[in-house]
Motif scaffolding. Structure first.
Motif, mmCIF file in Angstrom:
data_model
loop_
_atom_site.group_PDB
_atom_site.id
_atom_site.type_symbol
_atom_site.label_atom_id
_atom_site.label_comp_id
_atom_site.label_asym_id
_atom_site.label_seq_id
_atom_site.Cartn_x
_atom_site.Cartn_y
_atom_site.Cartn_z
ATOM 1 N N PHE A 89 2.132 0.735 4.776
ATOM 2 C CA PHE A 89 2.162 2.087 4.227
ATOM 3 C C PHE A 89 3.356 2.262 3.299
ATOM 4 O O PHE A 89 3.222 2.754 2.172
ATOM 5 N N LYS A 90 4.528 1.839 3.747
ATOM 6 C CA LYS A 90 5.730 1.984 2.930
ATOM 7 C C LYS A 90 5.688 1.083 1.701
ATOM 8 O O LYS A 90 6.176 1.457 0.623
ATOM 9 N N ALA A 91 5.081 -0.095 1.858
ATOM 10 C CA ALA A 91 4.947 -0.996 0.708
ATOM 11 C C ALA A 91 4.010 -0.383 -0.333
ATOM 12 O O ALA A 91 4.293 -0.426 -1.541
ATOM 13 N N ALA A 92 2.895 0.207 0.123
ATOM 14 C CA ALA A 92 1.957 0.847 -0.801
ATOM 15 C C ALA A 92 2.627 1.992 -1.550
ATOM 16 O O ALA A 92 2.449 2.156 -2.763
ATOM 17 N N LEU A 93 3.407 2.795 -0.834
ATOM 18 C CA LEU A 93 4.120 3.904 -1.471
ATOM 19 C C LEU A 93 5.099 3.396 -2.515
ATOM 20 O O LEU A 93 5.277 4.007 -3.569
ATOM 21 N N SER A 94 5.742 2.276 -2.225
ATOM 22 C CA SER A 94 6.698 1.708 -3.165
ATOM 23 C C SER A 94 6.012 1.270 -4.452
ATOM 24 O O SER A 94 6.503 1.510 -5.559
ATOM 25 N N TRP A 95 4.844 0.637 -4.329
ATOM 26 C CA TRP A 95 4.096 0.224 -5.522
ATOM 27 C C TRP A 95 3.700 1.439 -6.355
ATOM 28 O O TRP A 95 3.853 1.449 -7.578
ATOM 29 N N MET A 96 3.182 2.479 -5.698
ATOM 30 C CA MET A 96 2.715 3.657 -6.425
ATOM 31 C C MET A 96 3.869 4.502 -6.951
ATOM 32 O O MET A 96 3.701 5.283 -7.881
ATOM 33 N N ILE B 137 6.063 12.037 -9.975
ATOM 34 C CA ILE B 137 4.901 11.233 -9.579
ATOM 35 C C ILE B 137 4.195 12.020 -8.479
ATOM 36 O O ILE B 137 4.790 12.329 -7.445
ATOM 37 N N SER B 138 2.947 12.366 -8.703
ATOM 38 C CA SER B 138 2.198 13.173 -7.742
ATOM 39 C C SER B 138 0.909 12.441 -7.377
ATOM 40 O O SER B 138 -0.025 12.358 -8.173
ATOM 41 N N ILE B 139 0.871 11.900 -6.167
ATOM 42 C CA ILE B 139 -0.277 11.131 -5.692
ATOM 43 C C ILE B 139 -1.147 12.031 -4.830
ATOM 44 O O ILE B 139 -0.668 12.647 -3.872
ATOM 45 N N SER B 140 -2.435 12.114 -5.144
ATOM 46 C CA SER B 140 -3.325 13.019 -4.431
ATOM 47 C C SER B 140 -4.436 12.260 -3.702
ATOM 48 O O SER B 140 -5.376 11.760 -4.312
ATOM 49 N N GLU B 141 -4.292 12.164 -2.379
ATOM 50 C CA GLU B 141 -5.312 11.581 -1.504
ATOM 51 C C GLU B 141 -5.704 10.166 -1.931
ATOM 52 O O GLU B 141 -6.883 9.873 -2.165
ATOM 53 N N ALA B 142 -4.720 9.285 -2.012
ATOM 54 C CA ALA B 142 -4.997 7.885 -2.351
ATOM 55 C C ALA B 142 -5.751 7.225 -1.198
ATOM 56 O O ALA B 142 -5.242 7.186 -0.070
ATOM 57 N N PRO B 143 -6.961 6.705 -1.444
ATOM 58 C CA PRO B 143 -7.745 6.078 -0.367
ATOM 59 C C PRO B 143 -7.002 4.969 0.366
ATOM 60 O O PRO B 143 -7.181 4.792 1.570
ATOM 61 N N LEU B 144 -6.154 4.224 -0.350
ATOM 62 C CA LEU B 144 -5.433 3.123 0.274
ATOM 63 C C LEU B 144 -4.579 3.598 1.445
ATOM 64 O O LEU B 144 -4.512 2.930 2.488
ATOM 65 N N LEU B 145 -3.932 4.745 1.306
ATOM 66 C CA LEU B 145 -3.074 5.240 2.377
ATOM 67 C C LEU B 145 -3.892 5.563 3.617
ATOM 68 O O LEU B 145 -3.474 5.299 4.753
ATOM 69 N N ASP B 146 -5.079 6.118 3.411
ATOM 70 C CA ASP B 146 -5.971 6.397 4.538
ATOM 71 C C ASP B 146 -6.457 5.097 5.172
ATOM 72 O O ASP B 146 -6.533 4.984 6.403
ATOM 73 N N GLU B 147 -6.778 4.112 4.347
ATOM 74 C CA GLU B 147 -7.250 2.825 4.872
ATOM 75 C C GLU B 147 -6.176 2.132 5.695
ATOM 76 O O GLU B 147 -6.479 1.475 6.702
ATOM 77 N N ILE B 148 -4.934 2.290 5.302
ATOM 78 C CA ILE B 148 -3.838 1.699 6.074
ATOM 79 C C ILE B 148 -3.669 2.437 7.400
ATOM 80 O O ILE B 148 -3.569 1.814 8.467
ATOM 81 N N LEU B 149 -3.646 3.754 7.360
ATOM 82 C CA LEU B 149 -3.479 4.533 8.581
ATOM 83 C C LEU B 149 -4.596 4.254 9.579
ATOM 84 O O LEU B 149 -4.373 4.241 10.796
ATOM 85 N N ARG B 150 -5.801 4.010 9.071
ATOM 86 C CA ARG B 150 -6.960 3.813 9.944
ATOM 87 C C ARG B 150 -7.363 2.349 10.081
ATOM 88 O O ARG B 150 -8.462 2.041 10.538
#
Length: 313
Positions: free
Chosen positions: A131-138, A101-114
């Protein structure tokens, strides 16, 4: 009997702050693999298919992020980069394998960090949970063949290193760099949003003072400043020292980049990954040509920051 979760193949893709509350937007993947050069492309494809079925959007409160009961992979590596330095090619190469599974620049991760840019009351603990929950879903197991999980971050996430290392103390972090002349030449052709004054918070980019009136300034000077601060930040990360960090400069070669990442993370290489290196990173249909020599529009400060970092590796 195995019971398939009704939320299987659904992932969160956007976090939005509306009326003093957080709203999560959801995307149905179906059988679509997340193997596009950028996650935005996956979002556009899946949303287009969803609109043919229903004109309604799927959204929920942020609490649903924690409701994932599916089996998911843990991240095997995070890829940090200064942009235009082989990171997309790297993530694309590993995306060729159905085991990865290779995720490339998912906007959601940036939105969570910011997220605290919109709501200062959001704590680091809350961001970590999201952040960890989003990673788990993806990172959910969708075919049963997945065994590795790579997340390529946005370039400015270099400045979130301390927070991310705190959240993932033993996950390999792979840092990609490139000579400033080549990075800036690529942005001169087509600029990333972080190289356009005002599109990313200048405080995040360490570019205090480049705010509302920034568009009147020299774009090349701004881009060189952003890049200089990336190199300076990387030098600081290098000095902190961690056996879970590795630094690689794209000037050493694409094949060598692939092999260094594989050796560092333990993710096995496949022939199809090497084959992907022959094509343009952002378009698998275009054969890659050696880039010509470029005009150096970097500043002295930018070049010096790069040189100091490279000499310290």
């Amino acid at each position: 009997m195995n019971v398939v979760s009704p939320l299987a193949n659904w992932i969160p893709y956007r976090l939005e702050y509306i009326d003093q509350d957080w709203l999560v937007h959801w995307l149905y993947l179906g059988d679509k693999r997340m193997d596009d050069p950028f996650f935005d492309e996956t979002i556009r494809y899946c949303r287009s298919k969803q609109r043919r079925v229903s004109r309604f959007e799927s959204s929920s409160g942020a609490a649903l992020l924690k409701a994932n009961d599916m089996t998911a992979l843990k991240p095997k590596a995070f890829v940090f980069h200064v942009s235009r330095c082989g990171s997309t090619l790297l993530s694309q190469a590993f995306a060729q394998s159905e085991s990865c599974i290779s995720i490339s620049e998912a906007p959601l991760l940036d939105e969570i960090l910011r997220s605290n840019e919109h709501d200062p009351s959001v704590s680091n603990a809350q961001r970590e949970e999201w952040f960890k929950a989003a990673l788990s879903w993806m990172g959910q197991l969708r075919t049963g063949r997945e065994s590795s999980y790579i997340i390529k971050l946005d370039s400015w996430h270099i400045h979130f290193y301390g927070l991310l290392r705190e959240w993932f103390p033993e996950v390999p972090f792979f840092f990609l760099t490139r000579r400033p002349a080549e990075v800036l030449a690529s942005h001169k052709k087509m600029k990333g949003i972080h190289m356009v004054p005002g599109l990313v918070d200048p405080l995040l980019l360490k570019m205090k003072g480049w705010d509302g009136e920034a568009v009147k300034w020299d774009f090349n000077l701004f881009a060189a400043g952003v890049l200089m601060h990336y190199y300076t930040e990387l030098r600081g990360i290098l000095e902190l020292g961690s056996r879970f960090n590795r630094f690689f400069d794209y000037s050493e070669g694409a094949k060598e980049m692939l092999e260094s990442f594989s050796e560092f993370t333990g993710i096995e290489l496949e022939t199809k990954m090497y084959e992907r290196l022959k094509f343009h990173s952002k378009s698998a249909g275009l054969t890659f040509d050696t880039e010509p020599k470029v005009e150096d529009v970097s500043t002295v400060a930018c070049r010096e920051a790069y040189k100091e970092f490279i000499n310290a590796i």
